[in-house]
Design a protein around this motif. Structure first.
Motif, PDB file in Angstrom:
ATOM      1  N   SER A 222      -0.115   3.300  -3.685  1.00  0.00           N
ATOM      2  CA  SER A 222      -1.134   4.350  -3.616  1.00  0.00           C
ATOM      3  C   SER A 222      -0.643   5.558  -2.839  1.00  0.00           C
ATOM      4  O   SER A 222      -0.965   6.690  -3.175  1.00  0.00           O
ATOM      5  CB  SER A 222      -2.427   3.803  -3.008  1.00  0.00           C
TER       6      SER A 222
ATOM      7  N   ASP B 299      -3.111  -2.226  -6.358  1.00  0.00           N
ATOM      8  CA  ASP B 299      -1.738  -1.876  -6.721  1.00  0.00           C
ATOM      9  C   ASP B 299      -1.332  -2.354  -8.112  1.00  0.00           C
ATOM     10  O   ASP B 299      -0.649  -1.638  -8.844  1.00  0.00           O
ATOM     11  CB  ASP B 299      -0.751  -2.395  -5.664  1.00  0.00           C
TER      12      ASP B 299
ATOM     13  N   ASN C 225       0.827  -1.209   0.000  1.00  0.00           N
ATOM     14  CA  ASN C 225       0.000   0.000   0.000  1.00  0.00           C
ATOM     15  C   ASN C 225       0.860   1.258   0.000  1.00  0.00           C
ATOM     16  O   ASN C 225       0.630   2.197  -0.763  1.00  0.00           O
ATOM     17  CB  ASN C 225      -0.914  -0.021   1.235  1.00  0.00           C
TER      18      ASN C 225
ATOM     19  N   VAL D 253      -3.811  -3.502   0.369  1.00  0.00           N
ATOM     20  CA  VAL D 253      -4.019  -2.876  -0.935  1.00  0.00           C
ATOM     21  C   VAL D 253      -4.417  -3.952  -1.953  1.00  0.00           C
ATOM     22  O   VAL D 253      -3.824  -5.035  -2.020  1.00  0.00           O
ATOM     23  CB  VAL D 253      -2.780  -2.085  -1.395  1.00  0.00           C
TER      24      VAL D 253
END
Lengths: 312, 279
Positions: free
Chosen positions: A84, A124, A80, A121
């Motif tokens: 992001s 991704d 993550n 996440v």
């Protein structure tokens, strides 16, 4: 008994080898050295290891800068925080600037477990595959992650290497060679092609056995590289089986299934069922519980295969 | 030499307003304010090779973090010999290497990183400085940042890292014109005392009081060079005037990203005599 090992340790082992074999390899970490299994590299080569603290944006920029003068930086943090959180830094300073940075991301997907959705996440692969020039790799076990880590140092350009937290079966060969963008057929079959990546490759192997008991011959192909996608391997398999299941620990939107569907619709429209997370966030839980609840396990792959075979 | 440098500055100012006028697009204000800094850096201060090589081994390196002032970078690179000055006429046009914001994608000599999305250049400069240390390369890494750009959080991540890790082959200059797109710094987001902020982050801080006086710029950059290797990164607060050298562009934030019309171009050019020949 199959040995259980985490893919992140495969990354750590690969990085340790690179430390010995390639003096230009440097590593950066944002306060997760232990989680990323980067300790050995850090201990062996303190001058080539950069602890940047909890500052992932800065880490990506420093990595971009380190390439100027010939270093090959490997960044390490959770998936993550590798994507992001720092998308614009990767986009401008690494991808658009064509920098030779290896973005190495652990704890990807739901199998991170108890930490919950803030850390799980599932977008991704989509984010990273949309960046021009970015190679996206999601190896399936310890041995393959180690091999991939070593291989990406030889590739000149940005790479996203995605791996995970839990211990999973280590079933591919030790000291295998790894070819970026070259899919691996693990099991020949004739009734359905199952294209899987990451942790779901093993689940697909389990599904293959269950399907066999029901008289369905499944071909299992490990798509460790989502970009560039091995379209030839996909189309060759589909020419034989005439239907497809994709399987990934990722959002359906933007994932491997999306890439395969695009390839098929352009070249050979074929029925496809996709195993992945359907437009929802994850939650806390044990990895196995989460994989079952969000239908990412072998049973879900079997069900998808049964469904798609009927659509032929 | 300094008369010569001032003549170069005049030509660079002509280049800037002509480039921006030609496409009715670009950022003249900050570009004009930083002319002396760029001319000092590329014609006097840096050890660099106009036969461009990305790795820049044994060269001083420069990173432009506030990429929107690309006109001044492009003009100075061309005038210094990195590429033909005729190419300046392609600024912001299709198929050009002179993108609106600097990019490496089209292999423009002299550019080592893309910039435009703000706040990223200090981290990149730190990375390049670390590689120089690993390579036992004693050259210096320079970077330029807007003052408004310091509102980006990544800058302070980088500032913390550089001092904490004694990145002392790094000279980061802040273009302190006290203006940004929407108004003055104080109107948009008061920044307080920027020098004290960098001091609090344990940087060595210098000041160029007259950033549009080439001698002052050279003196302080030389002082900064002499202070490298002492365990601290160096920050220079450079007082400049947005739009400097074109009277109607000075004293306002309104020419941050606005191009002059034909009449205004003539006026601007009359204030900056041609010295090296227009492109």
């Amino acid at each position: 008994m199959m040995k259980m090992k985490d893919t992140r340790s495969g990354f750590g082992a690969g990085l340790t080898e690179l430390g010995k074999s390639n003096p230009n390899v440097v590593a950066l970490c944002a306060d997760l050295t232990g989680s990323l299994k980067m300790n050995e590299f850090a201990d062996n080569h303190p001058e080539r290891f950069f602890q940047v603290g909890i500052a992932e944006a800065n880490m990506m920029g420093i990595a971009a800068g380190l390439t100027i003068g010939g270093k090959i930086p490997f960044t390490g943090t959770f998936a993550n925080f590798s994507t992001s959180r720092v998308y614009d830094q990767i986009r401008q300073s690494i991808a658009y600037s064509e920098k030779n940075v290896k973005i190495c991301a652990s704890h990807a997907g739901l199998t991170l477990g108890e930490d919950g959705a803030t850390h799980q996440v599932l977008e991704d692969i989509g984010m990273m595959k949309m960046l021009p020039g970015m190679v996206v790799i999601n190896p399936c076990d310890y041995n393959q992650t180690k091999a991939a880590t070593i291989a990406i140092a030889e590739h000149n350009g940005p790479v996203y290497l995605r791996f995970g937290r839990p211990k999973v079966p280590n079933f591919t060969p030790e000291n295998q060679s790894f070819e970026i963008g070259k899919a691996i057929c693990l099991k020949d079959g004739k009734d359905v092609s199952i294209f899987a990546t990451g942790h779901l490759v093993w689940e697909s192997m389990l599904a293959q056995k269950a399907l066999e008991e029901q008289g369905i011959s499944a071909e299992i192909i490990n798509i460790h590289t989502i970009k560039p996608l091995d379209e030839r391997a996909i189309l060759e398999s589909v020419a034989k089986t005439k239907c497809v299941v994709s399987a990934e620990e990722h959002m359906l939107n933007g994932g491997l299934g999306d890439s395969i569907a695009q390839c098929l619709s352009k070249n050979n429209p074929t029925p496809i069922e996709m195993v992945g997370v359907d437009d929802t966030f994850g939650e806390s839980g044990k990895p196995k519980e989460l994989m079952a609840k969000y239908r990412l396990d072998s049973i879900s792959i079997v069900n998808a295969a049964l469904k798609v075979v009927k659509r032929k | 030499m300094d008369d010569n440098l001032n003549a170069i500055c005049n030509q660079v100012r002509r280049d800037i307003v002509r480039m921006v006028h030609a496409q009715s697009s670009g950022h003249p204000g900050g570009s004009l304010g930083c002319v002396e800094y760029f001319v000092a850096l590329y014609f006097k201060i840096m050890k660099h090779n106009i036969d461009f090589e990305m790795n820049g081994i044994d060269e001083d390196l420069f990173f432009l973090s506030n990429g929107h002032i690309s006109p001044v970078l492009y003009s100075v690179l061309a005038r210094r010999g990195y590429f033909d000055v005729k190419e300046l006429s392609t600024f912001r046009t299709i198929n050009s290497r002179l993108q609106g914001h600097p990019a490496t994608h089209d292999k423009l000599p002299g550019v080592r990183i893309a910039s435009g999305s703000l706040g990223q250049g200090m981290s990149v400069a730190i990375g390049a400085a670390l590689t120089k240390k690993l390579n036992n390369d004693s050259s210096i890494v320079y970077s330029l940042h807007g003052d408004g750009e310091l509102q980006e959080g990544q800058i302070w991540e980088a500032a913390m890292y550089a001092s904490g890790n004694k990145v002392d082959n790094l000279i980061c200059t802040i273009d302190y014109n006290q203006k940004q797109i929407d108004g003055s710094l104080d109107e948009v987001l008061p920044m307080g005392n920027i020098a004290n902020k960098f001091k609090a982050f344990d940087w060595k801080v210098l000041e160029i009081k007259k950033g549009n006086n080439i001698n002052d710029v050279i003196d302080v950059l030389n002082e900064a060079k002499s202070l490298c290797g002492n365990g601290k990164p160096i920050c220079i607060i450079m007082h400049t005037e947005m739009g400097n050298g074109v009277d109607f562009m000075m004293g306002t934030h309104k020419w941050h990203g606005v191009a002059p019309n034909d009449e205004q171009l003539t006026d601007a050019l009359n204030q900056n005599p041609e010295s090296l020949g227009d492109y």
